[in-house]
Design an enzyme around this catalytic site. Structure first.
Site, mmCIF file in Angstrom:
data_model
loop_
_atom_site.group_PDB
_atom_site.id
_atom_site.type_symbol
_atom_site.label_atom_id
_atom_site.label_comp_id
_atom_site.label_asym_id
_atom_site.label_seq_id
_atom_site.Cartn_x
_atom_site.Cartn_y
_atom_site.Cartn_z
ATOM 1 N N ASP A 74 0.828 -1.205 0.000
ATOM 2 C CA ASP A 74 0.000 0.000 0.000
ATOM 3 C C ASP A 74 0.864 1.257 0.000
ATOM 4 O OD1 ASP A 74 0.774 -0.736 2.661
ATOM 5 O OD2 ASP A 74 -0.667 0.711 3.452
ATOM 6 N N GLU A 129 -0.204 -0.951 5.719
ATOM 7 C CA GLU A 129 0.913 -0.565 6.578
ATOM 8 C C GLU A 129 0.888 0.922 6.893
ATOM 9 O OE1 GLU A 129 4.988 0.756 7.723
ATOM 10 O OE2 GLU A 129 3.771 1.413 6.013
#
Length: 356
Positions: A74, A129
């Site tokens: 991400d 994350e």
């Protein structure tokens, strides 16, 4: 937007560009996770598992040691910096080039081009994350499938500017609240302004002197900062509530409980509510696998001036370091970029280390 399949025959820099062109802000990683899973399942030497938008691939060669290579797929929200752009100086621009799609590209290339490593390998590609710790995909894997993350040593391919960075800071966030009495601003003497009452909170932050801590020869710098302030109802109302969100980045010699106690001490007399917390990780560079890795990379180790998921591996009992091609100072910026040469160098150094 439709994306072509990931071509793992591309070098790591070209593959980085393909990964950047997948929009994958936290919470929107499915398309990229699908592409990563499809590419890995085409490699006959790997066993592939998936949980949500996290993909884990493993060799099973019967080696005496297992190394984990991990990275998040991400990014922070895009800032008009997708699709990727390669300039004439060999610099690739775009969201995630540094943090950390260049590291993910290196993982994918190693998965595709090192079918017979000296150790067994586990490749972890995970989601969420860049947001609150409780949403972190590696946290979910550690809770649901800890056997997927088992290993003797781990490398988290977070951006380190091609240096080995040991350990990481811990991080926590608190809300420091003040209360007052609501009133019409034309008759302000009848109220108590909660925003004004927050002034001492900001004053304590402005005068705070953070520690610098030497741990195993690496100096970790702490920081205590306001990151958000909330309060007020309307332009003619004395506010009766205010809250300052404070982020404490603490050295890994403090536990989460010790860090929270320290913050509560700084704001003694105020209502302090913990909203988010994650532990740090000690450097661990004296572990034989870490020492060998530092020697193979050939750079002086440094502390990790950030929180990373090496802390999760530390909790699992897996010694871990940070190493990746991106520049951490460019992470989350509109001008995020990575040098093609740095990505290719990281790919080759990891391949050489795993094939020695």
């Amino acid at each position: 937007m439709d994306h072509p399949r990931l071509d793992l025959s591309l070098d790591a820099a070209a593959l980085t560009a393909r990964l950047v062109d997948f929009r994958s802000e936290s919470g929107d990683e499915t398309a990229l996770a699908d592409a990563v899973e499809e590419a890995l399942r085409a490699l006959p030497h790997l066993t592939v598992d998936r949980d949500g938008d996290a993909v884990v691939a493993r060799t099973d060669l019967g080696r005496s040691q297992r190394v984990v290579l991990a990275g998040h797929i991400d990014t922070v929200p895009i800032a008009d910096n997708v699709p990727s752009r390669l300039d004439a100086d060999g610099v690739l621009w775009g969201c995630g080039t540094s943090d950390m799609k260049s590291g993910v590209a290196v993982q994918l290339r190693i998965a595709a081009t090192v079918p017979e490593p000296d150790c067994d390998l586990t490749f972890v590609f995970y989601d969420h994350e860049e947001v609150a710790a409780e949403l972190n995909g590696l946290k979910r894997l550690a809770e649901k499938h800890p056997e997927w993350l088992a290993g003797d040593f781990a490398v988290l391919l977070e951006p380190t500017d091609a240096k080995v960075e040991g350990g990481c800071q811990g991080t926590l966030r608190v809300r420091v609240a003040t209360t007052g009495r609501r009133a019409h601003s034309a008759r302000s003497w009848l109220g108590e302004n909660a925003i004004h009452k927050a002034a001492p909170v900001l004053a304590r932050l402005a005068s705070y002197e953070p520690r610098q801590v030497d741990i195993d020869g690496l100096v970790y710098r702490e920081g205590l900062n306001a990151v958000r302030i909330e309060g007020g109802h309307a332009g003619n109302v004395i506010p009766d509530a205010c809250a300052v969100t404070v982020n404490f980045r603490f050295a890994p010699d403090r536990s989460e409980a010790e860090a929270l106690a320290h913050v509560r001490g700084v704001f003694e007399g105020f209502d302090v509510e913990l909203t988010d917390s994650a532990p740090g990780a000690l450097p661990g560079l004296s572990h034989p696998a870490a020492t060998a890795f530092v020697e193979a990379i050939g750079t002086e180790p440094a502390p990790k001036d950030a929180w990373t998921d090496v802390a999760r591996f530390s909790v699992l009992g897996v010694p871990a370091v940070n190493y990746g091609p991106g520049d951490p100072k460019l992470a989350h910026t509109r001008e995020e970029h990575v040098a093609v040469a740095a990505v290719l160098e990281a790919e080759e150094k990891l391949r050489a280390w795993l094939s020695a």
